[in-house]
Design a protein around this motif. Structure first.
Motif, PDB file in Angstrom:
ATOM      1  N   PHE A 159       0.845  -1.255   0.027  1.00 16.23           N
ATOM      2  CA  PHE A 159      -0.009   0.075   0.011  1.00 16.23           C
ATOM      3  C   PHE A 159       0.967   1.284  -0.047  1.00 16.23           C
ATOM      4  O   PHE A 159       0.670   2.425  -0.928  1.00 16.23           O
ATOM      5  N   LEU A 160       1.857   1.228   0.759  1.00 19.79           N
ATOM      6  CA  LEU A 160       2.536   2.446   0.943  1.00 19.79           C
ATOM      7  C   LEU A 160       3.600   2.553  -0.227  1.00 19.79           C
ATOM      8  O   LEU A 160       3.923   3.577  -0.690  1.00 19.79           O
ATOM      9  N   GLU A 161       4.015   1.315  -0.394  1.00 20.93           N
ATOM     10  CA  GLU A 161       5.282   1.004  -1.457  1.00 20.93           C
ATOM     11  C   GLU A 161       4.674   1.460  -2.896  1.00 20.93           C
ATOM     12  O   GLU A 161       5.446   1.997  -3.630  1.00 20.93           O
ATOM     13  N   ARG A 162       3.516   1.114  -3.078  1.00 18.80           N
ATOM     14  CA  ARG A 162       3.041   1.475  -4.316  1.00 18.80           C
ATOM     15  C   ARG A 162       2.015   2.969  -4.429  1.00 18.80           C
ATOM     16  O   ARG A 162       1.366   3.141  -5.510  1.00 18.80           O
ATOM     17  N   GLY A 163       2.106   3.482  -3.360  1.00 21.67           N
ATOM     18  CA  GLY A 163       1.304   4.845  -3.335  1.00 21.67           C
ATOM     19  C   GLY A 163      -0.239   4.474  -3.629  1.00 21.67           C
ATOM     20  O   GLY A 163      -0.795   5.255  -4.401  1.00 21.67           O
ATOM     21  N   ARG A 164      -0.899   3.623  -2.883  1.00 23.18           N
ATOM     22  CA  ARG A 164      -2.203   3.289  -3.311  1.00 23.18           C
ATOM     23  C   ARG A 164      -3.472   3.889  -2.484  1.00 23.18           C
ATOM     24  O   ARG A 164      -4.612   3.496  -2.741  1.00 23.18           O
ATOM     25  N   PHE A 165      -3.050   5.022  -1.925  1.00 22.95           N
ATOM     26  CA  PHE A 165      -4.143   5.673  -1.214  1.00 22.95           C
ATOM     27  C   PHE A 165      -5.109   6.085  -1.999  1.00 22.95           C
ATOM     28  O   PHE A 165      -6.509   6.102  -1.602  1.00 22.95           O
ATOM     29  N   SER A 166      -4.906   6.795  -3.173  1.00 24.16           N
ATOM     30  CA  SER A 166      -6.046   7.203  -3.982  1.00 24.16           C
ATOM     31  C   SER A 166      -6.901   6.178  -4.511  1.00 24.16           C
ATOM     32  O   SER A 166      -8.063   6.333  -4.601  1.00 24.16           O
ATOM     33  N   ARG A 167      -6.290   4.762  -4.635  1.00 22.27           N
ATOM     34  CA  ARG A 167      -7.235   3.634  -4.858  1.00 22.27           C
ATOM     35  C   ARG A 167      -8.289   3.415  -3.799  1.00 22.27           C
ATOM     36  O   ARG A 167      -9.404   3.379  -4.240  1.00 22.27           O
ATOM     37  N   LEU A 168      -8.079   3.471  -2.555  1.00 28.29           N
ATOM     38  CA  LEU A 168      -8.991   3.272  -1.655  1.00 28.29           C
ATOM     39  C   LEU A 168      -9.963   4.440  -1.492  1.00 28.29           C
ATOM     40  O   LEU A 168     -10.905   4.424  -0.751  1.00 28.29           O
ATOM     41  N   MET A 169      -9.309   5.770  -1.766  1.00 29.40           N
ATOM     42  CA  MET A 169     -10.359   6.897  -1.696  1.00 29.40           C
ATOM     43  C   MET A 169     -11.297   6.849  -2.586  1.00 29.40           C
ATOM     44  O   MET A 169     -12.546   7.107  -2.384  1.00 29.40           O
TER      45      MET A 169
END
Lengths: 286, 286
Positions: free
Chosen positions: A178-188
């Motif tokens: 999650f942090l390694e691939r910067g997936r915050f915007s996916r879960l937003m």
């Protein structure tokens, strides 16, 4: 709605964010075996998600053997016919820990969906066996799973690809690396499409234990929780595919080892609040 | 504390998230020129951050000329001696728009910090000139700036590198290339270190206008706001460098073109709430 909604689920469920560093993951895998409550647990490894099952199985066989597993079973399911095989069903029935490797989560749902083996996994889980998975093997655990969508393209309507997962845990949608691939915007984006579901974003050297109403974080990395239940606005239903999504008042938490979260209260639990529920205490008394 | 805290600031301040796609950025740059309120504005381009100033200047000269700039000035400051040069100070004084290119923000603060040219930029800004910057030229605008820290290493104490910026805007810390490089965890760590400051994460094809108490998003991409003012817990002060940071109840907003944010109310403003304050209306009446 969800076929497994009313099944009792007594076994621990562990989702791991994927890990390149096997030394780190070993710490997590050790906890996974300990959660079985057995001294020499039988571990069944499902490598269906992977394109290189032999290599992946050998890796886990070595690690689990080093961690004092009584036996490591190679549940080598490569196609739907295998998922109906009585030999593999029997292996699942014998396993104290069912471990699902990484790879492509769409292979998992496509090959195992609706199969006798998946049915056996659910039964063993209900009977108390540990089910654990890493990367694709973690993402598949929620009722709706994320299987694609580049992080830098997400928050564009339709960018995040979702499909039906195994439904081993309610109320959450799991994402890994999650942090390694910067997936915050996916879960937003996922939260904007349905704020009822808590986004659980697991870093590569981190894991969560789903323990009834509580989520417990463990391992050296981070678990990011994306709570969209209080969002106050979004344009997502007004948009065409590809248009930019706005969403307001998403609540996020960064958890580390020793911290937890109450799903019903939507609240972070610190080491003090967790008390006897903490993983350390839990394991000490198993 | 901050030397410029009590200076009036009347000119528009624009931060752009960096953009590979010059066609997209042209839309943003067009708005930047329009904000000057002049038909043929004089644009001064500062390429100090860049290692290839000639190439970068030529690119912006072509774009701004195509957008009907009256003149495009090459404010070619390469070292601290240049930043004291009266010729460059005179260029800044003539500029209706001062545009700061991308590159390394540490070059900007190291070379321009405390200089006559920076003083002239602040004066022109106070008099009403537009100050705009992209990437490093945006990151440098806040009083404390982020200049480094890999996204996948952040949320580890000390991982995000911060230093003093130009202080052209109060109350925020700016990060760029935000969705593309997955920098959410950087601004979560920044927020844990001091929750007073709103994290403004700007995507590559997006921009914000700081307009007094209001932040206005524009351009085709996203602006992510990271509001740590209501965080309920963090272990950040208990940790040694490199240890994993936990932080609870961070509020995030994904804004798109036409949306804004009230810094004093900590609240998203939709197109309706913005009304006459919206960028479109604002530009229509300049």
């Amino acid at each position: 709605m969800n076929m497994v909604a009313n099944l009792p689920k007594h076994g621990p469920l562990v989702a791991i964010g994927g890990a390149e560093d096997k030394t780190q993951e070993t710490a997590i895998l050790k906890q996974v075996l300990t959660l079985s409550g057995r001294k020499a647990p039988v571990v069944g490894v499902i490598t269906t998600a992977s394109a290189i099952p032999q290599e992946v199985f050998e890796g886990y066989e070595a690690v689990f053997t080093a961690l004092d597993a009584g036996e490591v079973l190679d549940i080598r399911i490569r196609e739907r016919a295998d998922a109906a095989d009585e030999g593999f069903v029997a292996m699942v029935k014998r396993a104290d820990v069912i471990f699902i490797s990484g790879g492509d989560q769409m292979r998992l749902t496509n090959i195992l969906g609706g199969s006798a083996v998946l049915e056996a996994i659910r039964k063993r889980h209900a009977e108390g066996a540990v089910v654990a998975g890493t990367s694709a093997g973690a993402a598949c655990q929620s009722a709706t799973m994320v299987y694609g969508g580049a992080a830098d393209d997400s928050l564009r309507k339709g960018a995040v690809k979702m499909a039906a997962g195994f439904g081993l845990v309610e109320g959450v949608i799991i994402d890994t690396h999650f942090l390694e691939r910067g997936r915050f915007s996916r879960l937003m984006e996922v939260g904007a499409t349905n704020p009822e579901f808590l986004g659980v974003g697991i870093g590569e050297d981190a894991a969560v234990l789903f323990d009834g109403d509580t989520i417990l974080a463990f391992g050296p990395g981070h678990v990011i929780l994306v709570d969209s239940s209080n969002i106050t606005g979004s344009n997502v239903f007004e948009l065409d595919d590809g248009e930019a999504v706005t969403v307001h008042n998403v609540t996020m938490h960064a958890l580390v080892d020793g911290y937890g979260y109450s799903l019903s209260d939507r609240q972070v639990l610190g080491p003090k609040e967790l008390g006897a529920q903490s993983l350390e205490r839990r394991i000490a008394y198993t």
